[in-house]
Design an enzyme around this catalytic site. Structure first.
Site, mmCIF file in Angstrom:
data_model
loop_
_atom_site.group_PDB
_atom_site.id
_atom_site.type_symbol
_atom_site.label_atom_id
_atom_site.label_comp_id
_atom_site.label_asym_id
_atom_site.label_seq_id
_atom_site.Cartn_x
_atom_site.Cartn_y
_atom_site.Cartn_z
ATOM 1 N N ASP A 125 0.776 -1.241 0.000
ATOM 2 C CA ASP A 125 0.000 0.000 0.000
ATOM 3 C C ASP A 125 0.803 1.283 0.000
ATOM 4 O O ASP A 125 0.269 2.340 0.319
ATOM 5 C CB ASP A 125 -0.894 -0.001 1.250
ATOM 6 C CG ASP A 125 -0.096 -0.062 2.543
ATOM 7 O OD1 ASP A 125 1.140 0.002 2.482
ATOM 8 O OD2 ASP A 125 -0.718 -0.186 3.613
ATOM 9 N N GLU A 152 -0.276 -9.074 -1.039
ATOM 10 C CA GLU A 152 -1.043 -8.488 0.080
ATOM 11 C C GLU A 152 -2.174 -7.607 -0.473
ATOM 12 O O GLU A 152 -2.327 -6.434 -0.114
ATOM 13 C CB GLU A 152 -0.158 -7.689 1.036
ATOM 14 C CG GLU A 152 -0.773 -7.515 2.429
ATOM 15 C CD GLU A 152 0.050 -6.606 3.341
ATOM 16 O OE1 GLU A 152 0.023 -5.389 3.165
ATOM 17 O OE2 GLU A 152 0.720 -7.144 4.238
ATOM 18 N N GLU A 168 -2.636 5.151 2.224
ATOM 19 C CA GLU A 168 -2.501 3.722 1.918
ATOM 20 C C GLU A 168 -3.791 3.099 1.390
ATOM 21 O O GLU A 168 -3.757 2.214 0.529
ATOM 22 C CB GLU A 168 -2.019 2.963 3.162
ATOM 23 C CG GLU A 168 -0.563 3.245 3.535
ATOM 24 C CD GLU A 168 -0.365 4.522 4.329
ATOM 25 O OE1 GLU A 168 -1.385 5.164 4.701
ATOM 26 O OE2 GLU A 168 0.788 4.909 4.573
ATOM 27 N N HIS A 186 4.071 6.107 13.530
ATOM 28 C CA HIS A 186 4.625 6.875 12.413
ATOM 29 C C HIS A 186 3.591 7.354 11.401
ATOM 30 O O HIS A 186 3.894 8.119 10.505
ATOM 31 C CB HIS A 186 5.658 6.030 11.664
ATOM 32 C CG HIS A 186 5.056 4.896 10.876
ATOM 33 N ND1 HIS A 186 4.533 5.069 9.618
ATOM 34 C CD2 HIS A 186 4.869 3.600 11.176
ATOM 35 C CE1 HIS A 186 4.066 3.915 9.187
ATOM 36 N NE2 HIS A 186 4.247 3.001 10.111
ATOM 37 N N ARG A 217 0.968 8.881 8.822
ATOM 38 C CA ARG A 217 0.693 10.261 8.386
ATOM 39 C C ARG A 217 -0.556 10.837 9.029
ATOM 40 O O ARG A 217 -0.590 11.998 9.413
ATOM 41 C CB ARG A 217 0.506 10.275 6.858
ATOM 42 C CG ARG A 217 1.774 10.502 6.114
ATOM 43 C CD ARG A 217 1.512 10.677 4.626
ATOM 44 N NE ARG A 217 2.606 11.383 3.992
ATOM 45 C CZ ARG A 217 3.803 10.886 3.748
ATOM 46 N NH1 ARG A 217 4.098 9.653 4.120
ATOM 47 N NH2 ARG A 217 4.742 11.600 3.156
ATOM 48 N N HIS A 233 10.767 6.004 14.240
ATOM 49 C CA HIS A 233 10.888 6.077 12.781
ATOM 50 C C HIS A 233 11.840 7.209 12.393
ATOM 51 O O HIS A 233 11.924 8.212 13.083
ATOM 52 C CB HIS A 233 9.474 6.336 12.228
ATOM 53 C CG HIS A 233 9.352 6.302 10.732
ATOM 54 N ND1 HIS A 233 9.911 7.241 9.911
ATOM 55 C CD2 HIS A 233 8.705 5.442 9.918
ATOM 56 C CE1 HIS A 233 9.626 6.963 8.647
ATOM 57 N NE2 HIS A 233 8.884 5.856 8.627
HETATM 58 C C1 UD1 Z 1 6.029 5.193 4.262
HETATM 59 C C2 UD1 Z 1 4.737 4.773 3.584
HETATM 60 C C3 UD1 Z 1 3.800 4.127 4.599
HETATM 61 C C4 UD1 Z 1 4.486 3.001 5.361
HETATM 62 C C5 UD1 Z 1 5.789 3.527 5.964
HETATM 63 C C6 UD1 Z 1 6.542 2.394 6.588
HETATM 64 C C7 UD1 Z 1 3.837 6.131 1.770
HETATM 65 C C8 UD1 Z 1 3.103 7.351 1.401
HETATM 66 N N1 UD1 Z 1 4.056 5.947 3.067
HETATM 67 O O1 UD1 Z 1 5.705 6.245 5.178
HETATM 68 O O2 UD1 Z 1 2.683 3.600 3.915
HETATM 69 O O3 UD1 Z 1 3.648 2.573 6.402
HETATM 70 O O4 UD1 Z 1 6.596 4.081 4.914
HETATM 71 O O5 UD1 Z 1 7.539 2.852 7.448
HETATM 72 O O6 UD1 Z 1 4.239 5.379 0.914
HETATM 73 N N2 UD1 Z 1 13.406 8.538 6.395
HETATM 74 C C9 UD1 Z 1 14.790 8.456 6.555
HETATM 75 N N3 UD1 Z 1 15.375 7.233 6.359
HETATM 76 C C10 UD1 Z 1 14.673 6.115 6.047
HETATM 77 C C11 UD1 Z 1 13.276 6.214 5.915
HETATM 78 C C12 UD1 Z 1 12.653 7.441 6.070
HETATM 79 O O7 UD1 Z 1 15.459 9.428 6.836
HETATM 80 O O8 UD1 Z 1 15.269 5.047 5.894
HETATM 81 C C13 UD1 Z 1 12.771 9.860 6.589
HETATM 82 C C14 UD1 Z 1 12.996 10.791 5.396
HETATM 83 O O9 UD1 Z 1 13.186 12.089 5.880
HETATM 84 C C15 UD1 Z 1 11.669 10.696 4.637
HETATM 85 C C16 UD1 Z 1 10.696 10.539 5.784
HETATM 86 O O10 UD1 Z 1 11.353 9.686 6.721
HETATM 87 O O11 UD1 Z 1 11.423 11.850 3.858
HETATM 88 C C17 UD1 Z 1 9.340 9.978 5.417
HETATM 89 O O12 UD1 Z 1 9.451 8.827 4.598
HETATM 90 P P1 UD1 Z 1 8.204 8.441 3.624
HETATM 91 O O13 UD1 Z 1 8.530 7.168 2.923
HETATM 92 O O14 UD1 Z 1 7.841 9.598 2.787
HETATM 93 O O15 UD1 Z 1 7.000 8.264 4.614
HETATM 94 P P2 UD1 Z 1 6.778 7.224 5.789
HETATM 95 O O16 UD1 Z 1 6.076 7.969 6.862
HETATM 96 O O17 UD1 Z 1 8.037 6.524 6.084
HETATM 97 N N1 UDP Z 2 10.254 -2.909 12.149
HETATM 98 C C1 UDP Z 2 11.657 -3.008 12.218
HETATM 99 N N2 UDP Z 2 12.331 -2.150 13.048
HETATM 100 C C2 UDP Z 2 11.698 -1.200 13.791
HETATM 101 C C3 UDP Z 2 10.279 -1.097 13.695
HETATM 102 C C4 UDP Z 2 9.592 -1.955 12.849
HETATM 103 O O1 UDP Z 2 12.244 -3.848 11.556
HETATM 104 O O2 UDP Z 2 12.380 -0.461 14.519
HETATM 105 C C5 UDP Z 2 9.512 -3.822 11.242
HETATM 106 C C6 UDP Z 2 8.342 -4.558 11.845
HETATM 107 O O3 UDP Z 2 8.738 -5.812 12.371
HETATM 108 C C7 UDP Z 2 7.385 -4.708 10.675
HETATM 109 C C8 UDP Z 2 7.683 -3.526 9.814
HETATM 110 O O4 UDP Z 2 8.948 -3.014 10.230
HETATM 111 O O5 UDP Z 2 7.670 -5.876 9.912
HETATM 112 C C9 UDP Z 2 6.617 -2.487 9.991
HETATM 113 O O6 UDP Z 2 6.990 -1.349 9.338
HETATM 114 P P1 UDP Z 2 6.334 0.071 9.598
HETATM 115 O O7 UDP Z 2 5.743 0.113 10.954
HETATM 116 O O8 UDP Z 2 7.382 1.068 9.240
HETATM 117 O O9 UDP Z 2 5.243 0.148 8.444
HETATM 118 P P2 UDP Z 2 3.754 -0.379 8.313
HETATM 119 O O10 UDP Z 2 3.726 -1.818 8.670
HETATM 120 O O11 UDP Z 2 2.927 0.476 9.210
HETATM 121 O O12 UDP Z 2 3.445 -0.125 6.887
#
Ligand code: UD1
Ligand code: UDP
Length: 381
Positions: A97, A119, A133, A210, A212, A243
């Site tokens: 998603d 999924e 999502e 985390h 949005r 996060h």
């Molecule tokens: C994204 C997904 C969400 C998913 C989540 C899992 C979308 C719109 N959102 O949200 O569905 O649940 O990932 O975690 O697709 N960042 C880092 N390093 C990383 C990862 C993220 O610095 O390794 C920071 C960056 O500043 C980035 C921000 O986190 O801009 C947000 O990342 P983004 O992928 O846009 O949104 P998530 O809230 O992570």
């Molecule tokens: N996870 C991880 N390290 C962390 C937090 C979560 O490896 O510090 C794993 C967790 O076991 C799960 C996945 O990340 O499999 C969930 O990701 P996240 O919560 O970022 O996204 P969502 O599932 O909400 O899309």
């Protein structure tokens, strides 16, 4: 000729859930398995690639701090479009998603390459929750040719939307494949803080947040609930891997930093994370994946959201929706900490999401779809 599959993913949860499938395809001689990552996440993606030893053939490296949904969509659409043009796979596989998922499916559709959606079929039918999502899933579903539904409920949702029954396969969720491969009894943590935790003597509450739709006021409510909980109950420790989003990191440190029993740590690698979950007393989260993993480990999960696209474990009683208001979160955590009956009722190891064989079922379905197997695997008959 081998069946050429291009698997595309970009964030931590997609990588965790696609890793077992990529490995399963890699190991079968009938497939040429190619991997493209968008790196919508960077560090959080890389730790998963390293753990599962996946070396992508393409890496778009798109992540920017402060990236918007439009930024991600445009970069993925363009970048994955070019990769598909070069690779010409028989099918593109996407997961779940995220915006990577939707944009990659759209890029594939534009080149008339069929999309397999792993999924598929999770729904809240509320456009803005989870945001974005829910729509990413619905739109990817519309573009997909094969739908790998984790549960019967997800299949029914797709049927209700007039998706052809012959294109839906209930496979279980690959998250369980990954989990079973990674959780171990007597796991030894290398991180000194986690090593010191005594799961027998102290109650660890594992927190992640985390989403949005929780940014802003709901997140402030969540953090203030955590402050109140740790103030009220002296026998607990909160471990909160925050996060990487800098906005969340800042807010968490400003609101929660400093309390000796609240451990704000960087995101953990998947292996220590799920083993930490296995030792924890309660899981408090707004994540999607944790709603699937924690029930399989017999951990009560309080979900800080109003709706969920994963109702199966709610119905079984292991997951409870508590919303994102301070008072209710404190009350529900309090009940679990003070009422053993309530705790026991929720702490059932159950697993509506699979048996660890989802990747194999997806592989066999692909063999059937591409005419390399006469019969569907017996499990689908
Ligand atoms: C994204 C997904 C969400 C998913 C989540 C899992 C979308 C719109 N959102 O949200 O569905 O649940 O990932 O975690 O697709 N960042 C880092 N390093 C990383 C990862 C993220 O610095 O390794 C920071 C960056 O500043 C980035 C921000 O986190 O801009 C947000 O990342 P983004 O992928 O846009 O949104 P998530 O809230 O992570
Ligand atoms: N996870 C991880 N390290 C962390 C937090 C979560 O490896 O510090 C794993 C967790 O076991 C799960 C996945 O990340 O499999 C969930 O990701 P996240 O919560 O970022 O996204 P969502 O599932 O909400 O899309």
């Amino acid at each position: 000729m081998k069946i050429k599959i291009l698997s595309v993913f970009g964030t931590r949860p997609e990588a965790i859930k696609m890793a077992p499938l990529v490995k399963t395809l890699d190991e079968h001689e009938g497939f040429e398995s190619r991997v493209a990552v968008t790196a919508q996440h960077r560090e959080m993606l890389d730790q998963v690639l390293e753990l599962f030893r996946i070396q992508p053939h393409h890496d778009l490296d798109i992540m920017h701090h402060g990236q918007t949904l439009s930024d991600i969509t445009c970069r993925v659409l363009q970048g994955i479009g070019e990769i598909i043009q070069g690779e010409r796979p028989h099918m593109v596989l996407v997961h779940g998603d995220t915006t990577t998922t939707f944009a990659a499916a759209l890029a594939s559709f534009y080149q008339k390459i069929p999309v397999g959606h792993v999924e598929a079929g999770l729904r809240t039918y509320d456009k803005y929750a989870p945001f974005p999502e829910e729509m990413n899933r619905q739109l990817t579903g519309s573009l997909g040719s094969l739908h790998f539904a984790p549960t019967e409920r997800a299949r029914e949702s797709l049927l209700d939307e007039s998706v052809h029954g012959d294109s839906i396969f209930v496979t279980g969720n690959t998250v369980i494949d990954a989990l079973l491969e990674t959780v171990r009894e007597n796991y030894v943590f290398s991180d000194p803080l986690l090593k010191e935790l005594d799961f027998e003597r102290e109650k660890v509450i594992l927190v992640t947040a985390h989403r949005r739709e929780n940014w802003g006021e709901p997140m402030e409510e969540i953090f203030s609930a955590l402050n109140e909980i740790v103030g009220k109950f002296e026998d607990i420790k909160i471990v909160f891997p925050v996060h990487k989003n800098p906005h969340l990191q800042r807010l968490a440190r400003e609101t929660l930093g400093g309390h000796p029993r609240v451990h704000l740590i960087d995101p953990l690698d998947y292996e220590p994370f799920v083993n930490l979950m296995a030792g924890s007393h309660i899981v408090l989260t707004d994540s999607g994946g944790l709603q699937e993993e924690a029930p399989a480990l017999g951990k009560p999960v309080l979900v800080m959201r109003e709706t969920t696209e994963r109702p199966e474990a709610v119905e079984e009683g292991t997951v409870k929706l508590v919303g994102a208001k301070r008072e209710k979160i404190v009350r529900e955590v309090g009940k679990l900490l003070t009422c053993p009956k309530d705790y026991e009722r929720m702490a059932n190891a159950l697993n509506p999401y699979g048996d660890g064989r989802a990747s194999l079922r997806i592989r066999d379905t692909l063999l059937y779809y591409f005419g390399r197997r006469r019969e569907m695997p017996e499990e689908f008959a």
